[in-house]
Design a protein around this motif. Structure first.
Motif, short mmCIF file in Angstrom:
data_model
loop_
_atom_site.label_atom_id
_atom_site.label_comp_id
_atom_site.label_asym_id
_atom_site.label_seq_id
_atom_site.Cartn_x
_atom_site.Cartn_y
_atom_site.Cartn_z
N ILE A 82 21.24 3.98 -7.14
CA ILE A 82 20.41 3.11 -6.30
C ILE A 82 20.13 1.78 -7.02
O ILE A 82 20.27 0.70 -6.44
CB ILE A 82 19.10 3.83 -5.93
CG1 ILE A 82 19.39 4.98 -4.97
CG2 ILE A 82 18.10 2.85 -5.30
CD1 ILE A 82 18.19 5.88 -4.72
N HIS A 90 15.67 0.10 -1.48
CA HIS A 90 15.71 0.89 -2.71
C HIS A 90 14.40 1.65 -2.94
O HIS A 90 14.41 2.74 -3.52
CB HIS A 90 16.01 -0.01 -3.90
CG HIS A 90 14.98 -1.07 -4.14
ND1 HIS A 90 14.84 -2.18 -3.34
CD2 HIS A 90 14.00 -1.15 -5.10
CE1 HIS A 90 13.85 -2.92 -3.80
NE2 HIS A 90 13.32 -2.33 -4.84
N ALA A 133 14.64 4.71 -0.78
CA ALA A 133 15.58 5.67 -1.37
C ALA A 133 14.97 6.37 -2.58
O ALA A 133 15.08 7.60 -2.74
CB ALA A 133 16.88 4.96 -1.75
N TYR A 140 12.41 8.85 -1.52
CA TYR A 140 13.03 10.07 -0.97
C TYR A 140 13.41 11.04 -2.08
O TYR A 140 13.10 12.24 -2.02
CB TYR A 140 14.25 9.67 -0.14
CG TYR A 140 15.12 10.83 0.26
CD1 TYR A 140 14.78 11.67 1.30
CD2 TYR A 140 16.30 11.10 -0.44
CE1 TYR A 140 15.58 12.75 1.65
CE2 TYR A 140 17.11 12.17 -0.10
CZ TYR A 140 16.75 12.99 0.95
OH TYR A 140 17.54 14.05 1.30
#
Length: 729
Positions: free
Chosen positions: A254, A289, A292, A295
């Motif tokens: 990422i 980002h 992400a 998550y």
């Protein structure tokens, strides 16, 4: 957050001092977070210590571990047999994928270059068919692996368990990869749902497939095998290491692609034609980002807090999220390609309703923005529900949720009805105003009244829609209506002249007193009505001056353009002329006018001769009247006057004109001043002009003798001119 709180509450009731209140017994949220973090750290420490101990036992020659049973020979044999099953399954899967390749190629070509249907519908249909083929290939490979596990290797219970673990993991992982191929298909352009290029799709497909394989085979195959054959403690430690390894790998990817994906999303934002879409994409480019990373942090925490059921929960929540987001993207694309594109009407409908196409193309994008806002809100709610952060059915069943959804649906319905009503009524008005609709050119009155009605309809619809929407969202419009009434009353008192203008203008239009293009006399001004509003009329007079006359100053409207017009002419002849002959010449002039090409279509009836209307001082006046189409009475009158003059001259009929008599005066004894006489030896015509001389030639000046006041004109034959004194004889 809900999971952390639940785990903290599951640790049991806290011990409170005697006499403590219920409020003090309930730990605060920071305390719960601190306890949960401390427990996670303790569990990780225990797992690490146990993992070190198990590894030490293995290297020390005591591999029994926790369960006390470990046979190296059996483990190696089972591993070899499992390897054969894995190899056979993967080879069969590769062969089936190669056989399905031509089908994928044909579907991709039809999706990109096929005819019929909307492109996004073709894309969805082809991706669905490709996904079905992918699922079929995975299923056949799974069945083949089971058959090979049964007939190639044997039927021992250990092998069946180990093969089942791999085959089940193979089924789940390959189905997930099939979903990734539907999103990031790198080999087939027409089977990719996401609008990215092949290189980008290939990169993310490889990265995500590797991450899914690492987590899937590690958690679903390696960890259970270690648990069965070596040690549950070692298996738990390996599971934790796998999760941490996947987490750090994901974080590294990422952060590595942060700027690259930022630029790619920004490029998509610049290509967006909608302001809301552009802003949303720019915001996503800056924060993707963070989402992400959040998550993967949540996945790691859930795995550590709920090791038993964390993976299935994360898997299903992720699949739901991806499905919701992809479905939202597809619906938005479908709306853009079907409704958002420019609407083109048929030539016949465009001819009858020329403004309908532009009106629809201005309203549809606004409706599309509203629908997209609702879609974004629905996607957010569904994603929160997928991760158990929001109980969407319970919220919708609650009073607040039901009211909010009812208001949103009600406002959308009101706006839709108002827009549909405006489009329908405005289109009907345009249909009536259009000359190509079959009813011919509309009258000036129809154009004026329908234009005023359209303006009034627009104001009324906007006002009523705003009031109803405010009432629907819960705002009390009673004070607003009362305030508007008071304001209207104040405006009415302060602008009485304006109100009078408007009321008079409305009744003038209803009574069809005048329309644009009419020749009228209004407020003492005669001219053509060029502009007619509900408050005033614009008049262009004969000199080209433009007058704006408010209706409040209009007492009488004289319209010269209603049904027909008359040219009324009065023609004087000398007393010595014959009246009947003059009337005959008037008829002859009319006959010549009616036979000509210029005005024969403007004359509606034969000539009307009223007869002698006056015996004037020096003429006998005859009145005639010619009935014409409205607006042509002046042109017909001018042409008829010209012909009357020509016919009277040809017939020798005198049209009297003013004469001047010169009086020389007289003294007290009756004498008159001397007069100079010019005696010309030449004949004169009836007007005193010598034959062959122009009108500006010499005139006869008559002398007035004492006897009587008559004018005596002498026409001597000699051309001698002399001055003579006044002679009384």
């Amino acid at each position: 957050m809900a999971e952390l709180r639940g785990l903290a509450e599951q640790q049991g009731p806290s011990v409170t001092a005697p006499g403590a209140t219920a409020a003090s017994a309930e730990p605060s949220l920071p305390s719960q977070l601190a306890d949960t973090t401390r427990r996670i750290a303790g569990d990780l420490g225990d797992q690490f210590n146990n993992l070190i101990a198990v590894i030490g036992n293995l290297f020390a020659g005591h591999p029994a571990g926790d369960n006390g049973r470990f046979d190296m020979t059996t483990f190696i044999s089972a591993t070899l047999n499992l390897g054969l099953v894995i190899l056979a399954t993967l080879v069969l899967f590769w062969v089936l994928r190669r056989l399905a390749g031509p089908l994928f190629t044909r579907l991709s070509h039809w999706s990109r270059h096929g005819a019929g249907k909307t492109p996004v519908l073709r894309l969805v249909l082809c991706v669905a068919l490709a996904a079905a083929i992918d699922v079929l290939v995975v299923g056949l490979a799974y069945l083949g692996g089971n058959l090979m596990a049964t007939f190639m290797v044997g039927e021992t219970g250990e092998l069946t368990t180990q093969a089942s673990l791999f085959l089940n993991a193979f089924m789940v992982i390959e189905l997930l990869k099939a979903g990734l191929r539907a999103l990031f298909s790198s080999r087939y352009e027409g089977l990719r749902l996401l609008p990215i290029d092949s290189a980008e799709a290939g990169y993310w497909n490889r990265w995500l497939a590797l991450l899914v394989g690492l987590l899937g085979y590690g958690v679903m195959v390696l960890e259970p095998l270690i648990n069965i054959n070596i040690s549950p403690t070692l298996a738990q430690g390996v599971n934790t290491l796998i999760m941490f390894g996947a987490f750090f790998y994901a974080v590294a990817v990422i952060l590595k692609n942060r700027r690259r994906l930022y630029r790619a999303i920004n490029d998509k934002a610049e290509q967006s034609t909608m302001a809301a879409g552009k802003v949303s994409l720019k915001l996503l480019a800056r924060t993707w980002h963070l989402f992400a990373l959040a998550y993967f942090v949540v996945v790691l925490l859930l795995t550590l807090l709920r090791p038993a059921d964390a993976l299935p929960f994360v898997l299903f929540a992720t699949l739901k999220t991806l499905g919701i987001v992809v479905l939202g993207i597809l619906l938005s694309t479908l709306l853009s390609q079907t409704i958002g594109r420019r609407i083109t009407l048929s030539d016949d409908l465009r001819r009858k309703l020329p403004l309908l196409e532009s009106r629809l193309n201005s309203y549809v994008p606004n409706a599309l923005r509203f629908v997209r806002m609702l879609m974004v809100a629905a996607i957010i709610l569904l994603v929160l529900n997928a991760w158990d952060a929001l109980d969407l059915p319970a919220w919708y069943a609650s009073e607040s949720g039901g009211k909010l959804m009812g208001k949103v649906i009600g406002v959308a319905f009101i706006l839709f009805v108002a827009a549909a009503l405006w489009v329908t009524m405005a289109s009907l008005i345009e249909h009536k105003l259009n000359a190509d609709t079959g009813n011919g050119e509309p009258s000036a009155r129809a154009r004026t009244l329908l234009s005023l009605f359209r303006s009034a309809l627009a104001v009324t619809l906007v006002t009523m829609t705003a009031m109803i929407v405010l009432a629907e969202i819960g705002i009390n419009i009673g004070p607003l209506i009362a305030g508007a009434g008071v304001l209207g009353l104040a405006i009415g008192f302060g602008a009485q002249k304006l109100v009078q203008d408007i009321i008079t203008g409305v009744f003038i239009q209803i009574e069809n007193a005048m329309n644009t293009g009419d020749v009228v006399t209004v407020g003492g001004i005669t001219g053509t009505a060029e502009k007619l509003s509900i408050r005033s009329v614009g008049i262009r007079d004969l000199n080209g001056t433009y007058h704006i006359i408010p209706f409040s100053s209009v007492d009488t409207v004289s319209n010269y353009m209603r049904e027909f017009g008359y040219h009324v002419g009065e023609y004087g002849i000398a007393y010595r002329e014959s009246i009947d002959e003059a009337i005959a010449q008037l008829h002859n002039a009319f006959d010549e006018l009616a036979a000509g090409d210029e005005h024969k279509h403007d004359i509606l009836e034969p000539l009307e001769v009223a007869g002698v209307i006056a015996l004037a001082d020096s003429s006998v006046n005859i009145r005639v009247r010619i009935k014409t189409v409205p607006g042509m009475q002046w042109a017909v009158g001018r042409a008829y006057n010209r012909l009357v003059k020509q016919h009277f001259d040809h017939a020798g009929i005198e049209i009297p004109f003013p004469h001047t008599t010169i009086y020389f005066g007289a003294g007290k004894e009756g004498e008159a001043p001397p007069a100079n006489l010019r005696v010309m030896q030449q004949k004169f015509d009836a007007d005193g002009r010598p034959h062959g001389q122009p009108e500006s030639g010499n005139k006869v000046i008559a002398a007035r003798p004492e006897s009587g006041n008559k004018v005596i004109a002498a026409r001597p034959e000699s051309a001698v001119t002399e001055d003579a004194p006044n002679d009384r004889d």
